[in-house]
Design an enzyme around this catalytic site. Sequence first.
Site, short mmCIF file in Angstrom:
data_model
loop_
_atom_site.label_atom_id
_atom_site.label_comp_id
_atom_site.label_asym_id
_atom_site.label_seq_id
_atom_site.Cartn_x
_atom_site.Cartn_y
_atom_site.Cartn_z
N LEU A 74 -20.67 -46.94 -2.10
CA LEU A 74 -19.21 -47.07 -2.01
C LEU A 74 -18.46 -46.44 -3.18
CD1 LEU A 74 -19.34 -50.66 -0.57
CD2 LEU A 74 -18.54 -48.65 0.67
N CYS A 132 -19.65 -55.27 3.51
CA CYS A 132 -20.02 -55.46 2.10
C CYS A 132 -20.42 -56.91 1.84
CB CYS A 132 -18.83 -55.17 1.20
SG CYS A 132 -17.94 -53.74 1.67
#
Length: 308
Positions: A74, A132
């Site tokens: 990310l 996530c």
Amino acid sequence: MKPQMEVSLAGITLQNPVIAASGTFAYGVEFASVLEMDSLGGFVVKGLSAKPMDGNKPPRIWEAHGGMINSIGLQNIGVREFVRTKLPGLQWLKKAKVFANVFGFAMEDYEEVIAVLEDAEGIAAYELNVSCPNTKHGGIAFSSDPKMLSEVVELCRKRAKRRPIIVKLSPNVARIEPLAKAAEEAGADALSLVNTFVSLAVDARTRKPRIGAGFGGLSGPAIKPIALRLVYEAWKAVKIPVIGLGGIANGEDAAEFLVAGATAVEVGTASFWDPQATSRIASELAAFCRAEKIGAVRELTGTLRWPS
Ligand SMILES: Cc1cc2nc3c(=O)[nH]c(=O)nc-3n(C[C@H](O)[C@H](O)[C@H](O)COP(=O)(O)O)c2cc1C
């Protein structure tokens, strides 16, 4: 006869249903010299977090049969830098819609990113990456627990006063229906699925994972049949529109996702071997409609003839 390619999604009109997927199209501006940006339905920018992130240690990408495994971690410049340096370079767009992909590791992170984006212009909608880990809840992914998913979507729904929210579901669950429903009930305006499949590539000689972080996410044509199944199941479970993705590489792949229930599609990994894939696929989808004598592309959505 020219088919009508327009679709509408959560109050947004797209000139065609083909959108570039997050993490495979940078912040959009980088592709301006590569393809005709305004020929796209839209594009989703790289996932944005409250603070900039460096990402995982290399190797971050491994080519698998029929796809790739990635663990970028990310990496991104952070939402404030995106608004300051990237978004101004997208304001010239007349037709293609810009979607901001939002993520965090706690509820407040999502809230902060959306709060910053709410003050910015030139964004059509938010796509929440809920794959996530929630670090305040033992690292369980938001997307794997209907209650946690519902909480984060509700919070973002309250915060996002100006724009629709698309919730991007993870395929790494036993059943997608409870999660699709939880997102809908919490106020999602649309769903997108799928994100990547958790996977492992092994080097038998060194006895190490091929990816620096260990596990990675599998994407590309290898995942298409599973993605189609999940899109079909999610579409049947909810009333809000669904955006389908996972392994789309040509116009007919895109048509398959529409038939399975999607209102629009996203194209990810294909851009790695053909940077013009998103605009090519939009043209191929139009050609498919012409050849099949389909007057409007939206007529394809949810027309799968399930065996009786
Ligand atoms: C290198 C790479 C980076 C990605 N980064 C993100 C991201 O930041 N946010 C997100 O929601 N999805 C991210 N994805 C997932 C894609 O948007 C997409 O859901 C997935 O790759 C499946 O589609 P595809 O088979 O067409 O690639 C990433 C995928 C790849 C390959």
